[in-house]
Scaffold this active site. Structure first.
Site, PDB file in Angstrom:
ATOM      1  N   PHE A   1      -7.305  19.072 -25.094  1.00 15.00           N
ATOM      2  CA  PHE A   1      -8.042  17.821 -25.312  1.00 15.00           C
ATOM      3  C   PHE A   1      -9.388  17.908 -24.592  1.00 15.00           C
ATOM      4  CE2 PHE A   1      -9.066  13.341 -24.301  1.00 15.00           C
ATOM      5  CZ  PHE A   1      -9.257  12.925 -25.596  1.00 15.00           C
ATOM      6  N   ASP A   2     -10.356  17.072 -24.995  1.00 11.83           N
ATOM      7  CA  ASP A   2     -11.721  17.238 -24.461  1.00 11.83           C
ATOM      8  C   ASP A   2     -11.821  17.055 -22.948  1.00 11.83           C
ATOM      9  OD1 ASP A   2     -11.279  14.563 -24.894  1.00 11.83           O
ATOM     10  OD2 ASP A   2     -13.334  14.092 -25.453  1.00 11.83           O
TER      11      ASP A   2
ATOM     12  N   ALA B   1       0.634  13.415 -22.970  1.00  8.04           N
ATOM     13  CA  ALA B   1       0.206  12.066 -23.369  1.00  8.04           C
ATOM     14  C   ALA B   1       1.085  11.469 -24.475  1.00  8.04           C
ATOM     15  CB  ALA B   1      -1.253  12.103 -23.803  1.00  8.04           C
TER      16      ALA B   1
ATOM     17  N   LYS C   1      -0.916   6.193 -23.457  1.00  4.28           N
ATOM     18  CA  LYS C   1      -0.425   6.456 -24.815  1.00  4.28           C
ATOM     19  C   LYS C   1       1.076   6.141 -24.870  1.00  4.28           C
ATOM     20  CE  LYS C   1      -4.325   9.103 -24.726  1.00  4.28           C
ATOM     21  NZ  LYS C   1      -5.149   9.259 -23.521  1.00  4.28           N
TER      22      LYS C   1
ATOM     23  N   ASP D   1       0.552  18.927 -21.261  1.00  4.54           N
ATOM     24  CA  ASP D   1      -0.278  17.731 -21.349  1.00  4.54           C
ATOM     25  C   ASP D   1       0.532  16.783 -22.222  1.00  4.54           C
ATOM     26  OD1 ASP D   1      -1.953  15.723 -22.091  1.00  4.54           O
ATOM     27  OD2 ASP D   1      -3.665  16.996 -22.556  1.00  4.54           O
TER      28      ASP D   1
ATOM     29  N   TYR E   1       0.845  -1.213   0.000  1.00  4.96           N
ATOM     30  CA  TYR E   1       0.000   0.000   0.000  1.00  4.96           C
ATOM     31  C   TYR E   1       0.874   1.254   0.000  1.00  4.96           C
ATOM     32  CZ  TYR E   1      -3.872   3.121   1.145  1.00  4.96           C
ATOM     33  OH  TYR E   1      -4.810   4.113   1.112  1.00  4.96           O
TER      34      TYR E   1
ATOM     35  N   HIS F   1     -20.093  13.352 -26.703  1.00  5.26           N
ATOM     36  CA  HIS F   1     -19.850  12.349 -27.749  1.00  5.26           C
ATOM     37  C   HIS F   1     -19.856  10.914 -27.232  1.00  5.26           C
ATOM     38  CE1 HIS F   1     -15.887  13.026 -26.064  1.00  5.26           C
ATOM     39  NE2 HIS F   1     -15.412  11.992 -26.704  1.00  5.26           N
TER      40      HIS F   1
HETATM   41  N1  F0G Z   1      -4.663  14.592 -22.959  1.00  2.00           N
HETATM   42  C1  F0G Z   1      -4.637  14.161 -24.233  1.00  2.00           C
HETATM   43  C2  F0G Z   1      -3.854  14.940 -25.246  1.00  2.00           C
HETATM   44  C3  F0G Z   1      -5.326  13.010 -24.582  1.00  2.00           C
HETATM   45  O1  F0G Z   1      -5.298  12.607 -25.848  1.00  2.00           O
HETATM   46  C4  F0G Z   1      -6.034  12.295 -23.586  1.00  2.00           C
HETATM   47  C5  F0G Z   1      -6.773  11.098 -23.920  1.00  2.00           C
HETATM   48  C6  F0G Z   1      -6.025  12.774 -22.278  1.00  2.00           C
HETATM   49  C7  F0G Z   1      -5.318  13.934 -21.993  1.00  2.00           C
HETATM   50  C8  F0G Z   1      -6.749  12.089 -21.159  1.00  2.00           C
HETATM   51  O2  F0G Z   1      -6.122  10.913 -20.804  1.00  2.00           O
HETATM   52  O3  F0G Z   1      -7.730   9.080 -21.358  1.00  2.00           O
HETATM   53  O4  F0G Z   1      -5.832   8.720 -19.784  1.00  2.00           O
HETATM   54  O5  F0G Z   1      -7.754  10.088 -19.112  1.00  2.00           O
HETATM   55  N2  F0G Z   1      -7.022  10.759 -25.094  1.00  2.00           N
HETATM   56  C9  F0G Z   1      -7.654   9.553 -25.543  1.00  2.00           C
HETATM   57  C10 F0G Z   1      -7.856   9.631 -27.028  1.00  2.00           C
HETATM   58  C11 F0G Z   1      -8.857   9.123 -24.788  1.00  2.00           C
HETATM   59  O6  F0G Z   1      -8.559   8.754 -27.556  1.00  2.00           O
HETATM   60  O7  F0G Z   1      -7.301  10.518 -27.672  1.00  2.00           O
HETATM   61  P1  F0G Z   1      -6.909   9.628 -20.237  1.00  2.00           P
END
Ligand code: F0G
Length: 457
Positions: free
Chosen positions: A124-125, A216, A257, A214, A72, A449
């Site tokens: 990102f969304d 990813a 990613k 960000d 833990y 979406h």
């Molecule tokens: N930032 C970027 C640039 C992303 O592409 C994503 C996720 C996230 C943050 C959020 O990360 O999914 O681990 O919570 N993108 C995926 C996509 C879902 O299909 O592009 P997460």
């Protein structure tokens, strides 16, 4: 004769996939209300809905999972992961989270307040969601060139420095940080140049603002810098990553990613105060500070994945596969965001379905057509994903309307790329017979979406 290019790995484990009939797909899609997120994965032949958490792990990653430490507190796996992140990014404080949006939630809970402005390059969304749900504003300062899909430029993910400076002047005391998304997913997996990152840093210093990445797909961004930016051809990907992160104060990471794990994420920073605040939120939302929503075995796999995927050969194999798919689409003259992105091809749907009006969602219509054609599941990154304007509640039609074909890492072969290209060609050949699109029957207020219910017109 020069030997042709081939993958830098061989396959040890496989997973069967299944084809279906058009009649089956018609039925399944109707049941899913024409939203591909509502399909069952077994109803999909080639799944390009995302490259997130869908990559194939290496033998070294699987081996590391066997020796994961599930304690833990103070797990060895956490320290393995932390040491790797320290080494690759230069950030000393590391807080694990279960995925990228959880890192955003934890950090933004500390930093973003009602009425704030967070400028950046095409948030990102989930990032936008975590800003807007706190009644703050995500201001997109991406370069205008990114909008023109046929313009072939090396760094279409860049921020427009003048646009950014304007926001910094207008809202100075309401800006908690600048966010740079590397690579820029929303405009097509397009990279940000080192020069742009450097200029953002200089501007941020002038206005005394921190910079957050960000991250990813930061390794794919570093690959593009090596291949496209003057002065970086002889630098290793790891050296380029280190330099990129010197221009940031911290990062949120979706490890699903570029760390090639099925689940995982983290916050890393050199700002002690951010870490101290985030620790408290992290414990409440995610778990204790040495696991934060992750298993010990997953932290081990993350550490190995991050190390492997900041090596040139692995990235070259990946990005050349995307370029291969792009070359097949060029053969058929199918328009997409040029040049091909790091993780996906983004089809310019309004240029394909010229008779479908924007109010009837061309990219979603193309997503539906591609699934019906061959059981290939892409994903709309367009007008539906853009959500409504929080103030006017109008649809946002001012961005691009893409069908994204995201390619999972190390998962499909170039034969699958051929199937994708030909399926798309078949839809493309009958594009002029597609005159009507989709209408929304039900939608959620935010991030619609995922759950939107649609009908075919
Ligand atoms: N930032 C970027 C640039 C992303 O592409 C994503 C996720 C996230 C943050 C959020 O990360 O999914 O681990 O919570 N993108 C995926 C996509 C879902 O299909 O592009 P997460």
């Amino acid at each position: 004769m020069e030997l042709p290019f081939a993958e830098s790995w061989k396959i040890k484990m496989i997973e069967p996939i299944r084809k279906s009939t058009r009649a089956e797909r018609e039925q399944w899609l109707k049941e899913a209300c024409y939203n591909v997120f509502q399909l069952k994965a077994e109803q999909v032949y080639i799944d390009l809905i995302t490259d997130s958490g869908t990559g194939a792990m290496s033998d070294r990653q699987w081996a590391s999972m066997m020796i994961g430490d599930e304690s833990y507190a103070g797990a060895t796996s956490f320290f393995n992961m932390k040491e790797t992140i320290n080494r690759i990014t230069g950030f000393k404080y590391v807080l694990p989270t279960h995925q990228g949006r959880a890192a955003e939630n934890v950090l933004f809970s500390c930093l973003v307040k009602e009425g704030d402005y967070v400028p950046g390059n095409s948030h990102f969304d989930t990032t936008k969601g975590h800003i807007e749900s706190r009644r703050a504003f995500a201001v997109d300062c991406t370069v205008d060139e990114a909008r023109d899909t046929q313009l072939e430029l090396p760094f279409k993910g860049n921020v427009d420095i003048q646009k950014l400076e304007k926001v910094l002047i207008e809202h100075n005391d309401k800006i908690p940080f600048i966010i740079m998304t590397v690579t820029n997913n929303t405009v097509g997996g397009q990279p940000v140049s080192m020069q742009n990152l450097r200029e953002v840093r200089q501007l941020a210093n002038r206005y005394d603002k921190p910079v957050l990445f960000d991250s990813a797909r930061f390794a794919e961004n570093a690959y593009f810098i090596k291949m496209r930016e003057k002065g970086y051809a002889n630098r290793t990907v790891k050296e380029i990553c280190r330099e990129m992160f010197t221009y940031a104060d911290g990062m949120t990471m979706s490890a699903k990613k570029d760390a090639i794990v099925n689940m995982g994420g983290f916050i890393a920073t050199n700002i002690e105060e951010w870490y101290e605040q985030a620790k408290i939120k992290g414990i409440v939302f995610e778990g204790y500070i040495t696991y934060g929503g992750m298993n010990g075995r997953d932290m081990n796999a993350l550490a190995v994945g991050l190390d492997e995927n900041t090596e040139f050969e692995n990235l070259e194999t990946r990005i050349r596969q995307i370029e291969y798919l792009a070359s097949r689409l060029d053969e058929f003259e199918i328009p997409y965001q040029r040049p091909a992105g790091g993780h996906a091809i983004f089809i310019d749907a309004p240029k394909v379905l010229t008779q479908v009006s924007k109010e009837e969602f061309p990219a979603q219509t193309l997503t539906v057509e591609l699934y019906l054609e061959a059981g290939i599941r892409g994903c709309e990154i367009g007008y539906i994903l853009a959500d409504r304007d929080p103030l006017t509640r109008e649809n946002r039609f001012d961005g691009n309307d893409f069908l994204r074909l995201a390619i999972p890492r190390r998962t499909y072969t170039n034969s699958h790329m051929d199937v994708i290209a030909v399926a798309l060609k078949n839809v493309f050949d009958r594009r002029n017979s597609i005159t009507r699109g989709m209408a929304i029957e039900w939608e959620a207020e935010l991030m619609r979406h995922f759950t939107v219910k649609l009908k075919r017109l």
